[in-house]
Design a protein around this motif. Sequence first.
Motif, PDB file in Angstrom:
ATOM      1  N   LYS A 163      19.586  48.826 -24.768  1.00 46.82           N
ATOM      2  CA  LYS A 163      18.133  48.930 -24.849  1.00 46.82           C
ATOM      3  C   LYS A 163      17.626  48.728 -26.266  1.00 46.82           C
ATOM      4  CE  LYS A 163      18.358  53.992 -25.170  1.00 46.82           C
ATOM      5  NZ  LYS A 163      17.914  55.272 -24.555  1.00 46.82           N
ATOM      6  N   SER A 164      16.318  48.484 -26.351  1.00 46.42           N
ATOM      7  CA  SER A 164      15.634  48.309 -27.627  1.00 46.42           C
ATOM      8  C   SER A 164      14.262  48.957 -27.496  1.00 46.42           C
ATOM      9  CB  SER A 164      15.488  46.821 -27.957  1.00 46.42           C
ATOM     10  OG  SER A 164      14.624  46.626 -29.048  1.00 46.42           O
ATOM     11  N   LYS A 165      13.849  49.690 -28.537  1.00 46.55           N
ATOM     12  CA  LYS A 165      12.564  50.383 -28.481  1.00 46.55           C
ATOM     13  C   LYS A 165      11.833  50.234 -29.799  1.00 46.55           C
ATOM     14  CE  LYS A 165      10.464  54.788 -27.129  1.00 46.55           C
ATOM     15  NZ  LYS A 165      10.724  56.180 -26.652  1.00 46.55           N
ATOM     16  N   ASN A 166      10.619  49.663 -29.722  1.00 47.36           N
ATOM     17  CA  ASN A 166       9.783  49.493 -30.900  1.00 47.36           C
ATOM     18  C   ASN A 166       8.318  49.695 -30.525  1.00 47.36           C
ATOM     19  OD1 ASN A 166      11.664  48.766 -32.987  1.00 47.36           O
ATOM     20  ND2 ASN A 166      11.902  46.779 -31.993  1.00 47.36           N
ATOM     21  N   TYR A 167       7.607  50.499 -31.325  1.00 42.27           N
ATOM     22  CA  TYR A 167       6.164  50.658 -31.173  1.00 42.27           C
ATOM     23  C   TYR A 167       5.761  51.077 -29.758  1.00 42.27           C
ATOM     24  CZ  TYR A 167       6.398  47.928 -35.478  1.00 42.27           C
ATOM     25  OH  TYR A 167       6.708  47.462 -36.739  1.00 42.27           O
ATOM     26  N   GLY A 168       6.530  51.949 -29.154  1.00 40.87           N
ATOM     27  CA  GLY A 168       6.169  52.451 -27.834  1.00 40.87           C
ATOM     28  C   GLY A 168       6.522  51.542 -26.684  1.00 40.87           C
ATOM     29  N   VAL A 169       7.219  50.445 -26.963  1.00 36.03           N
ATOM     30  CA  VAL A 169       7.663  49.507 -25.918  1.00 36.03           C
ATOM     31  C   VAL A 169       9.184  49.545 -25.864  1.00 36.03           C
ATOM     32  CG1 VAL A 169       7.702  47.111 -25.155  1.00 36.03           C
ATOM     33  CG2 VAL A 169       5.645  48.041 -26.242  1.00 36.03           C
ATOM     34  N   GLU A 170       9.721  49.684 -24.663  1.00 36.87           N
ATOM     35  CA  GLU A 170      11.169  49.735 -24.502  1.00 36.87           C
ATOM     36  C   GLU A 170      11.643  48.639 -23.565  1.00 36.87           C
ATOM     37  OE1 GLU A 170      13.602  53.511 -24.001  1.00 36.87           O
ATOM     38  OE2 GLU A 170      13.790  52.634 -22.003  1.00 36.87           O
ATOM     39  N   ALA A 171      12.605  47.865 -24.019  1.00 40.18           N
ATOM     40  CA  ALA A 171      13.249  46.840 -23.192  1.00 40.18           C
ATOM     41  C   ALA A 171      14.666  47.289 -22.893  1.00 40.18           C
ATOM     42  CB  ALA A 171      13.251  45.498 -23.901  1.00 40.18           C
ATOM     43  N   ARG A 172      15.102  47.105 -21.658  1.00 42.67           N
ATOM     44  CA  ARG A 172      16.430  47.557 -21.261  1.00 42.67           C
ATOM     45  C   ARG A 172      17.102  46.505 -20.386  1.00 42.67           C
ATOM     46  NH1 ARG A 172      18.749  52.727 -20.644  1.00 42.67           N
ATOM     47  NH2 ARG A 172      16.740  53.678 -21.177  1.00 42.67           N
ATOM     48  N   LEU A 173      18.360  46.173 -20.733  1.00 42.53           N
ATOM     49  CA  LEU A 173      19.179  45.334 -19.865  1.00 42.53           C
ATOM     50  C   LEU A 173      19.889  46.262 -18.892  1.00 42.53           C
ATOM     51  CD1 LEU A 173      20.433  42.615 -19.047  1.00 42.53           C
ATOM     52  CD2 LEU A 173      22.174  42.979 -20.821  1.00 42.53           C
ATOM     53  N   LYS A 174      19.484  46.226 -17.617  1.00 39.17           N
ATOM     54  CA  LYS A 174      19.979  47.209 -16.653  1.00 39.17           C
ATOM     55  C   LYS A 174      21.264  46.776 -15.968  1.00 39.17           C
ATOM     56  CE  LYS A 174      16.794  49.731 -14.702  1.00 39.17           C
ATOM     57  NZ  LYS A 174      15.681  50.230 -13.881  1.00 39.17           N
ATOM     58  N   SER A 175      21.448  45.459 -15.771  1.00 33.83           N
ATOM     59  CA  SER A 175      22.657  45.001 -15.076  1.00 33.83           C
ATOM     60  C   SER A 175      22.826  43.505 -15.252  1.00 33.83           C
ATOM     61  CB  SER A 175      22.594  45.346 -13.578  1.00 33.83           C
ATOM     62  OG  SER A 175      21.475  44.711 -12.981  1.00 33.83           O
ATOM     63  N   ILE A 176      24.062  43.043 -15.020  1.00 35.11           N
ATOM     64  CA  ILE A 176      24.387  41.616 -15.020  1.00 35.11           C
ATOM     65  C   ILE A 176      25.223  41.338 -13.775  1.00 35.11           C
ATOM     66  CG2 ILE A 176      25.363  39.665 -16.299  1.00 35.11           C
ATOM     67  CD1 ILE A 176      25.299  41.386 -18.819  1.00 35.11           C
ATOM     68  N   TYR A 177      24.804  40.360 -12.974  1.00 32.62           N
ATOM     69  CA  TYR A 177      25.542  39.982 -11.775  1.00 32.62           C
ATOM     70  C   TYR A 177      25.957  38.517 -11.873  1.00 32.62           C
ATOM     71  CZ  TYR A 177      24.197  44.310  -9.400  1.00 32.62           C
ATOM     72  OH  TYR A 177      24.048  45.624  -9.045  1.00 32.62           O
TER      73      TYR A 177
END
Length: 290
Positions: A163-177
């Motif tokens: 995950k990455s979090k900046n300025y109140g926004v969070e991006a997350r890689l949840k899975s890879i298929y």
Amino acid sequence: MKTIIKYMLLCLLAVNTVIAQNNTKSINLSNAEVTPYEVELTQNKTTHILFPSSIEYVDLGSSEIIANKVEVTSNVLRLKTIKEDISPTNFTVITNDGKYYSFNAIYKVQPTQLSYDLTKFEKQNSKQQSEVLFKDLSKTAPSLADLLMKAIIKKNKKELNIKSKNYGVEARLKSIYTQDGKLYFHISISNKNNLPYEVDYVSFKIKDRRTTKRTTIQEVALKPIRSYSNSQIINSQSKQDNVFMLDQFTLSDKQVLLIEIYEKNGIRKQKLAVKKIKIQNVLMVNKIKF
């Protein structure tokens, strides 16, 4: 006598071969050329192209340009470059009325034009487009890729903790298929800020991990084949899930996959680093229930 007959037959065969070769004519494909449109692109401004019908297919000749449909409509394509001074390239668009469009794209710091209306141009140049024969896509069943991406989002299981979090926004890689030589990346973006978060574009690149200060960093851009959603705006206090499909690839011990999410006209950039072990241990599609 037999020797003379064999010699005469060989001579006759040779003459016929030469005649056949001389009578063979090659086809000049320049007579079948589709005349391309000329488009100027830049990094800091967006170019829009209005088509007479809904866009069904886009193929970019270079990973240095990005393109996607405008969310509120299906017949407007927006384009820009990911860096300055890219090499000349091309791209192709097919619309659901069976029209085939070819474009030559060049980089220009200040393009002379940023909006193109092909509906006006076609009225004056009816022979410019070539027709494509294909089934009515609105009546066909969804592809396996569409069903798979929908099922991944519906499952919504956190298989990874990247995950990455900046300025109140969070991006997350949840899975890879993985399925049939393709990789599916499930990315979730949560906006806990009071300002909407508009995604400009998402880039995937393989990058060398720095080992020494003098090492030159090498990187290779990867172009997603398609994504589940074209929606770009994540409203305040909301979340959006998307799945990106890429051709299968592998990483060495000295490489990392970098997924970067850029905000349009903003600084809330997110960066996800995926190591080799995560790519090697991707989940099989049979883990998903359709």
